[in-house]
Design an enzyme around this catalytic site. Structure first.
Site, PDB file in Angstrom:
ATOM      1  N   GLY A   1       0.838  -1.191   0.000  1.00  0.00           N
ATOM      2  CA  GLY A   1       0.000   0.000   0.000  1.00  0.00           C
ATOM      3  C   GLY A   1       0.873   1.242   0.000  1.00  0.00           C
ATOM      4  O   GLY A   1       1.983   1.241  -0.530  1.00  0.00           O
ATOM      5  N   CYS A   2       0.397   2.281   0.604  1.00  0.00           N
ATOM      6  CA  CYS A   2       1.110   3.556   0.659  1.00  0.00           C
ATOM      7  C   CYS A   2       2.473   3.384   1.331  1.00  0.00           C
ATOM      8  O   CYS A   2       2.561   2.846   2.430  1.00  0.00           O
ATOM      9  CB  CYS A   2       0.267   4.559   1.439  1.00  0.00           C
ATOM     10  SG  CYS A   2       1.111   6.089   1.827  1.00  0.00           S
ATOM     11  N   PHE A   3       3.525   3.856   0.677  1.00  0.00           N
ATOM     12  CA  PHE A   3       4.853   3.677   1.258  1.00  0.00           C
ATOM     13  C   PHE A   3       5.074   4.510   2.510  1.00  0.00           C
ATOM     14  O   PHE A   3       5.941   4.203   3.306  1.00  0.00           O
ATOM     15  CB  PHE A   3       5.986   3.845   0.257  1.00  0.00           C
ATOM     16  CG  PHE A   3       6.006   5.087  -0.605  1.00  0.00           C
ATOM     17  CD1 PHE A   3       5.488   6.300  -0.209  1.00  0.00           C
ATOM     18  CD2 PHE A   3       6.597   5.008  -1.858  1.00  0.00           C
ATOM     19  CE1 PHE A   3       5.548   7.424  -1.022  1.00  0.00           C
ATOM     20  CE2 PHE A   3       6.675   6.131  -2.684  1.00  0.00           C
ATOM     21  CZ  PHE A   3       6.137   7.335  -2.260  1.00  0.00           C
TER      22      PHE A   3
ATOM     23  N   CYS B   1       3.087   4.540   4.968  1.00  0.00           N
ATOM     24  CA  CYS B   1       2.658   3.632   6.041  1.00  0.00           C
ATOM     25  C   CYS B   1       3.706   2.554   6.318  1.00  0.00           C
ATOM     26  O   CYS B   1       4.072   2.332   7.470  1.00  0.00           O
ATOM     27  CB  CYS B   1       1.345   2.951   5.659  1.00  0.00           C
ATOM     28  SG  CYS B   1      -0.051   4.061   5.441  1.00  0.00           S
TER      29      CYS B   1
END
Length: 182
Positions: A15-17, A19
């Site tokens: 997912g979002c890097f 995070c």
């Protein structure tokens, strides 16, 4: 990329890097975490290009770690424990192939450990749904723009960080407290 002797690399897309980077920066034995792009066709992609979903790249992190302090298996455990590996091309409200769940292995041992770990979780029905995480050989990794590096720690009060990343960090500190930097 040259890494220090005795260190190893792990590359995860979850997912979002912002995070995933925030989670792995907390771990004892992790020397560095770099946010970037991997697995696509565009050479030297930019964040704007990644966001439109046309490059084939995933937002990912490249971890440099000391296997004497934390094993690749432990990194896998935390990777799977801090994102949803059952949603195809999405994590929460982040939707698109750039947010896929994928392990980019650097050697055959990492490939085998990843396959075995997914097989075990599948057998035990850990998530109650099929795991969609891909396992691929690590191609070229492109570092993201500087403002993406260490993003959470520099922007904790930003809305996305507060509502999406902080709960992941709190879970990490509760569930994996024995693996954290002191």
């Amino acid at each position: 990329m040259d890494i220090q002797e005795g260190m190893e690399l792990a590359t995860f897309a979850g997912g979002c890097f912002w995070c995933t980077e925030a989670v792995f920066l907390e771990l004892n034995g992790v020397k560095s975490v770099v946010s970037g792009y991997i697995g696509g066709k565009t050479v030297n992609p930019t964040y704007a290009e990644i966001c439109n979903g046309d490059t084939g790249h995933a937002e990912a992190i490249r971890i440099t770690f000391d296997p004497k302090k934390i094993s690749f298996g432990e990194l896998l455990e935390i990777f799977f424990g801090t994102h949803d590996p059952t949603t195809l091309n999405r994590q929460g409200n982040d939707i698109g192939t750039q947010y896929r769940s994928e392990i980019f292995y650097h050697n055959e041992a990492q490939k085998t450990l990843s396959e075995d770990y997914i097989a075990l979780m599948t057998k035990e029905n850990t998530f109650g749904k099929p795991i969609v995480t891909k396992i691929s050989a690590a191609p070229k990794f492109y570092e993201a723009e500087e403002y993406h590096q260490n993003y959470y720690n520099q922007n904790k009060t930003q809305g996305y960080c507060s509502y999406v990343i902080t709960p992941k960090i709190e879970k990490l500190k509760k569930v994996y407290k024995d693996k954290l930097k002191k």
